[in-house]
Design a protein around this motif. Structure first.
Motif, short mmCIF file in Angstrom:
data_model
loop_
_atom_site.label_atom_id
_atom_site.label_comp_id
_atom_site.label_asym_id
_atom_site.label_seq_id
_atom_site.Cartn_x
_atom_site.Cartn_y
_atom_site.Cartn_z
N ARG A 15 0.83 -1.21 0.00
CA ARG A 15 0.00 0.00 0.00
C ARG A 15 0.86 1.27 0.00
NH1 ARG A 15 -5.41 -1.63 3.59
NH2 ARG A 15 -5.86 -3.55 2.42
N ASN A 16 0.76 2.11 1.07
CA ASN A 16 1.54 3.36 1.08
C ASN A 16 3.03 3.13 1.22
OD1 ASN A 16 -1.17 3.72 2.43
ND2 ASN A 16 -0.64 5.88 2.19
N GLY A 37 -1.22 6.56 5.96
CA GLY A 37 -1.10 5.10 6.00
C GLY A 37 -1.18 4.48 7.39
N ASN A 40 -3.44 1.51 7.18
CA ASN A 40 -2.80 0.48 6.37
C ASN A 40 -1.72 -0.26 7.17
OD1 ASN A 40 -4.36 1.06 4.15
ND2 ASN A 40 -2.86 2.44 3.23
N THR A 342 5.41 6.08 2.33
CA THR A 342 5.34 6.38 3.76
C THR A 342 6.48 5.68 4.50
OG1 THR A 342 2.95 6.68 3.68
CG2 THR A 342 3.90 6.16 5.82
#
Length: 568
Positions: A15-16, A37, A40, A342
């Motif tokens: 994801r991020n 995030g 996440n 991130t």
């Protein structure tokens, strides 16, 4: 004492997160901007540790793979390391997967090509073995409560779970007594139905419906409907129980969303404890944004409650400075975006933050929790500078709240202590300090106190003491001054020509003298240097509309430097 804790999570291509290592403490607060995030990262933990997620729930999707610079990662991995494994039940089930140092590792590995995944476990990263299931969840798992929660629905769900768990924990004698009482309740319901059917308006309410029903089909001629409680079984009656409340012996409606959020968390905690077999199970508690709908004092109390009452490592995400104030900086993980992905500042809970914080000693409470949520911090000497720069920012059109900039007065504490913590959390900062000159006690030496304060802040070599008495005009003529100014300003460190009061009077001489009804600059400076905050506030009330004249001057440069860097 916490037995076994999550030490780190390493996210690659998820994801991020392109590649981020995040360290945790015994109890950890996760902070960061919206969409950075936080959820996440918590979901990554859940994929490996949340037994409420089914096998289907943990299958990867296309959206789970990190997208960076228009390129999508083809593989993602989530690696969790645990340490302090002393729990006998966990040691037994993990057997050869625990190192001599009482550490173990779990890894979730997913492939984008076929959206498959594998789970690995091992006593080191170089000795991971694939396993066919999350068999460890019976002894090692997490409890999770999400941020976006329908309070009423969650309260009902948690209530049903709590009732179920409570029923399972009854003794045989208690179960027998409850069975007899349920039969009695069923008989009472039948009596209630008879009484309801005797109500005229209940009977009349369905007569017209029955007339129309008989017109539709001959088979309905001997069929009628009525309003009664006959369809309600005892189990339905119990399931339909609503949480009520009482105060001073009187029944009242449940509170607003704030009170209901407290009720939800209390129910969730009670249910989680009831489910947690402390002697044979290790549980981590993950809570997103517990502060919803609560006023500041209750937010702080809630943070204390969750940390102190939950029998395991707690990981909390929040946007609340009140909750952040309950955590030491070395227990705070600040997520931020760098190069389109991130990361955690200083890789999460950091020893360098802890070292800086310990230097503050008894003054530990003076760092406002708001700072942890800032995009930038402006460090100033004291309250008068706080008042001045807040007013100056407004007149220059620099919206501190819009840019998420905090003004922070160090109030006599070394700038370097604050800077060490801000650097560890990777929060941008600038500082402005007075150009102090002090005589060395007992010696014929003078020190460049203000200059050396600036150099210390950026880990540069200090200027040596002067053997002759220093005055500011001599400092400005020093061959080192230009290089010093260039070096420090590039790093966000700014120094007054003398101090704020002198610099302000020098730049707005007529305006300040008129406002104070004084005739000389020296008298105005002397006046402002006494009762600084009070007199600065009064002065700003009279000259604030003229402050825009200061744009581009040495006085305004720190504000402009910080705001421009944030905008960029």
């Amino acid at each position: 004492m916490i037995y076994l804790k999550i030490k780190t999570v390493h996210l690659v291509g998820f994801r991020n997160f392109n590649d981020a290592i995040i360290n945790f403490n015994d109890d950890t607060l996760i902070i960061g901007a919206n969409d950075v995030g936080k959820s996440n990262m918590l979901h990554a933990l859940r994929l490996l540790l949340d037994k409420s997620l089914s096998e289907a729930d943990i299958e990867p999707s296309e959206l789970d793979f990190h997208l960076c610079k228009r390129t999508t990662c083809n593989e993602l991995s989530i690696t969790i390391s645990f340490d302090d494994i002393n729990e006998d039940a966990v040691l037994s089930v993990l057997k050869g997967y625990v190192s001599d140092e009482r550490c173990t590792y779990l890894r979730y590995l997913a492939n984008r090509a076929d959206l498959s995944y594998k789970i690995f476990i091992g006593y080191s990263l170089s000795n991971l073995e694939e396993v066919n299931s999350r068999f460890y969840l019976k002894y090692l798992n997490l409890k999770y409560i999400q941020s976006q929660r329908d309070l009423k629905r969650f309260i009902q769900r948690e209530k049903r779970q709590l009732l179920k768990l409570s029923q399972q924990n009854l003794s045989a004698e208690q179960k027998g007594e409850d069975k007899d009482l349920l039969i009695e309740i069923g008989e009472d319901l039948n009596d209630l139905n008879e009484k309801v059917s005797q109500l005229y308006y209940v009977d009349q309410a369905t007569k017209e419906v029955n007339v129309e029903l008989r017109k539709l089909a001959h088979s309905n001629s001997n069929y009628s409907i009525q309003l009664d409680t006959g369809a309600i079984q005892v189990s339905d009656f119990i399931d339909a129980l609503q949480l009520g409340a009482s105060t001073h012996g009187s029944s009242v409606l449940l509170g607003g969303d704030g009170r209901n959020n407290q009720i939800l968390l209390a129910l969730w905690k009670a249910k989680s404890i009831a489910e947690h077999d402390i002697n044979h199970e290790v549980v981590f508690y993950v809570i997103e944004e517990p502060e919803a709908h609560l006023h500041p004092h209750q937010q702080r109390k809630l943070a204390q409650y969750l940390i102190n009452e939950l029998p395991g490592q707690a990981i909390i995400s929040s946007h609340s400075p009140q909750i952040a104030s309950h955590f030491l900086p070395n227990s705070i993980v600040r997520l931020l975006v760098k190069e389109e992905s991130t990361i955690a500042a200083s890789q999460g809970c950091s020893k360098c933050i802890e070292a800086g914080w310990e230097e503050m000693g008894y003054r530990i409470s003076i760092l406002p929790a708001e700072v942890f949520f800032s995009n930038g911090v402006f460090l100033v000497e004291g309250p008068s500078e706080m008042l001045f720069y807040a007013a100056l920012a407004k007149e220059l059109g620099i919206d501190l709240d819009y840019l998420n900039i905090s003004l922070l007065s160090v109030d006599g504490i070394a700038f370097k202590v604050y800077i060490q913590i801000l650097n560890a959390l990777e929060i941008p900062w600038v500082m402005r300090t007075d150009n102090d000159i002090f005589k060395v006690a007992g010696q014929e030496q003078w020190q460049y106190a203000g200059i050396n304060r600036c150099l210390t802040a950026i880990n540069e070599k200090s200027w040596e003491h002067s053997e002759v008495e220093l005055v500011h005009t001599e400092i400005f003529a020093d061959v080192r001054w230009q290089d010093f100014n260039k070096l420090t300003r590039e790093k966000g460190v700014f120094i007054s020509n003398i101090d704020l009061e002198t610099d302000l009077v020098s730049n707005l001489t007529k305006e300040v003298l008129d406002a104070l009804s004084l005739t000389s600059s020296q008298s105005a400076i002397a006046y402002l240097q006494q009762k600084k905050a009070i007199r600065m506030r009064d002065l700003l009330g009279k000259i604030k509309s003229k402050l825009n004249i200061l744009k581009g001057t040495d006085i305004s440069l720190p504000l402009e430097h910080l705001s421009n860097s944030i905008i960029k």
